[in-house]
Design an enzyme around this catalytic site. Sequence first.
Site, PDB file in Angstrom:
ATOM      1  N   HIS A  70       0.820  -1.090   0.129  1.00 24.53           N
ATOM      2  CA  HIS A  70       0.129   0.074  -0.155  1.00 24.53           C
ATOM      3  C   HIS A  70       1.022   1.225  -0.097  1.00 24.53           C
ATOM      4  CE1 HIS A  70      -2.189   3.087   2.399  1.00 24.53           C
ATOM      5  NE2 HIS A  70      -3.075   2.866   1.348  1.00 24.53           N
ATOM      6  N   GLU A  73       2.208   1.779  -3.492  1.00 23.22           N
ATOM      7  CA  GLU A  73       1.046   2.502  -4.147  1.00 23.22           C
ATOM      8  C   GLU A  73       0.925   3.898  -4.244  1.00 23.22           C
ATOM      9  OE1 GLU A  73      -2.783   4.033  -3.606  1.00 23.22           O
ATOM     10  OE2 GLU A  73      -3.076   2.108  -2.905  1.00 23.22           O
ATOM     11  N   HIS A  74       1.225   4.277  -2.955  1.00 24.51           N
ATOM     12  CA  HIS A  74       0.969   5.821  -2.636  1.00 24.51           C
ATOM     13  C   HIS A  74       2.291   6.403  -3.369  1.00 24.51           C
ATOM     14  CE1 HIS A  74      -1.840   7.146   0.714  1.00 24.51           C
ATOM     15  NE2 HIS A  74      -1.987   6.157   0.208  1.00 24.51           N
ATOM     16  N   GLU A 145      -4.278   7.811   7.154  1.00 27.65           N
ATOM     17  CA  GLU A 145      -5.226   6.942   6.684  1.00 27.65           C
ATOM     18  C   GLU A 145      -5.603   5.707   7.576  1.00 27.65           C
ATOM     19  OE1 GLU A 145      -3.955   5.676   2.785  1.00 27.65           O
ATOM     20  OE2 GLU A 145      -5.559   4.506   2.312  1.00 27.65           O
TER      21      GLU A 145
END
Lengths: 424, 426
Positions: A70, A73-74, A145
Amino acid sequence: MSDMVKIENKRLGDCYYKVEHPSGLTILMAPMEGFNTAYAMFGTAYGSIDTTIKTAENGEFRKLPEGIAHYLEHKLFESEECSAFDRYAKTGANANAFTAFDRTAYLFACSDNFEESMEILLDFVTHPYFTPETVAKEQGIIGQEIRMYDDSADWRVLFNLLGAIYHKNPVKIDIAGTVESIAEITADLLYDCYNTFYNLHNMVLTVAGKFDMETVLKVADKVLEPAKDFYLERGICDEPEEVVENYVEQHLPVSVPLFNIGFKGKTGSEADNFRGSILDEIFLAALCDDYTAVYRELYDEGNINATFGSEVFCGRDYITMLISGESREPEKVFERLKKEFEHLVEHGIPKEVFDCAQRTVYGHYMRSSERVTGVATSLFNCHFPGVDMYELIEIAANATPESVIERIKNTYGAENSALSVIRP
Amino acid sequence: MQGTLCRKEIGNGAFFSFVTDPKFKSDRISLCFVTPLKKETATVNALVPFVLRKGCRSCPDFTELNKRLALMYGAILDADVAKHGGNQIIQVSLQFTDDRFAIGGEKMAETAAKLLSDIAFDPNLDENGFFPEIDLELEREFLIDTIESDLNDKRVYAIGKALGLLYEDEPFGIKRYGYVEDAKAVTSESLAKAWKDLVKNSRIEIMFAGPGDPIGAEKVFEERIALLEREPITAKKPKMVDYSPLKEGEESLDIVQGKLVMAFRLGAPETEEEKNAARMLSAIYGGTAFSKLFMNVREKMSLCYYADSHFERSSGVLIVDCGIEFENREAAQNEIIRQLELLGEGDFSDEELENTRMAVANSLGSVGDTLYSIESWFMPGILEGKIVTPEEDLCEMKAVTRENVIAMAKRAKLAAVFFLKGGEKE
């Protein structure tokens, strides 16, 4: 010039095209007449569960920090000059990305400037740029997040359930990791993961809606370099058939208790999980959709409301039937569903209920084929298991009460289940 | 988009609109009772769609009704309540497979129209003309749960609290699902009266979208509505408040992330030109992944994962919300204000403005691609009496100048701030 294979479905009157691009990438395209937008997804079979890997045949397995897929991905959105969002800003496309348990996707939706957006997508995903400074900057954003999800009752009730169901399978780990685990992530580690998983042989590009297929291939020819052969072995977790515990609860500020119920399935191959999940969906519908006697009983007792629903949660090496809702007496709901589960397995699904369940699932897949996002997503999700997208609706159309029960008997057991509750 | 909206009056204050588009495989019909939004009737009216969803005289049993829907290839019957400006909208809608995909060659559109019409106009009432007691009791409990379920989503909860502070007694402040105390007071008699009042006094708006033939459906509704006694009442458009003194509030919950919500008054942007300028301002400020809030509060300062703004068309208010560490409240709040001031000083490039306009165009370009978005696009225009296509709207958005955006940003005045923080509930 790449060879193009056409795949059709007469029932829907639809088709899509498959190209094995010389770079190693599989490209799946579904032009849809009359639509005004295009939706593209470019991604890899890499997600939060890929925490133990081996990248050479004689190498050793290594552990990766939780949440790194994740985080990657950012960070992939950034290049040396600017962020991919700044580039998309010039095309008007609505761009985004997501990391799931066993896949990561980068996507955009547009009604204009398709070619420019496609070039941005293929370019930024194939050109990583990580530095200690840019990696550090993301800690705060992803930290927020994670906190947002920590406060989300819907999210917590699911992960608490996965923790009660799975002993070892990393599917139980939060997709974004924890504030502590992401602190271990460095630019070098991101490059390692990138070079391992973002190999075009391990990726797919799907496009649906209004676009020209030649344009996609032209951009792919321009941007993509042939990928090297790659070796990847994922750590296999030796997951027992049984659940860890049957009950788990947490207190959060909510108005009415929320619950998730999971029936843990024996995993087959990824393709078996996908194909089988359609029969599981029909079973779940026959078990507790709003036309069943059980639903009515629980509804009239005030034990479930309109938030009640079910789905099959499945992927590379996990499959669970999930039922969720709000209830003041979730234990009662759980017990009633287990009893009905056993009853259906023993006595079969009555014809009338089966017809309702089958048509509901069939209608769901039919409607998803009239949405640009639905088609691109379905092509994407079906690619990695190696299933043709149209198989799903055909499995639904050809299912019988016997085939469904056979599948359930071989995959699930009423006792192999758990209840997760969030209480005020 | 492909299909155009056709519209006609099929009864006293009852309208049938349709958009035909052959690319879809299913059709969608929505029936709305549009009535003036009032605090006294908001709750009882909100309960109406949920008891209507339970059955009708032609199919009184809830389970049998759901079976009928399932056999229509999983047709989806939704019942809900919404508000728009001074109106409350009680809606029942049905999405179903088009004739082409029905195995037995059934006429799906007419069957669906008949069913929806039965649900809306011919419910399952008892010998006294009331709703069954069991339906009332269950649906009343569920409505109370729905009213209270705001708390489950902290973002929704915090925005609701901020708007409560801001609107106070304005009609915009009336809650969508009403109030717990009022729900408790509803009886099967008062509920039946609310339904009868809606049938008699509300404006009726029916929308059909999809590939199917709408004429048969139109006929079904026209014949049914001709049987009704009708005296439609039109809601008055509520007046926008231009400015109000700053109100601040905070609350503690056992949570780990703080939620900050800020609402700005824009001096009552009543004209279309003003509203379009405010929409463009909101988009450039916090509506995209290259907006001022995203680039600064998130990317530069790493304070949050999301920081969004949106413009409330009916009340003329600009709302910003974000999720942050508790101790970063002041830093976030100052930066959110500063970014809006900078926009008022013209601190944005022509390129940013044009890029934002392209993002708006892109989103307008997608309206015709789902049945739901077609309906959601046209319904507000129908209610406001100004129906425009997404293409016409884009032309208007293209007319918004840099000066318009600057002028609108200058009009912004902070009117409410709410902060949801950690710790035990107070």
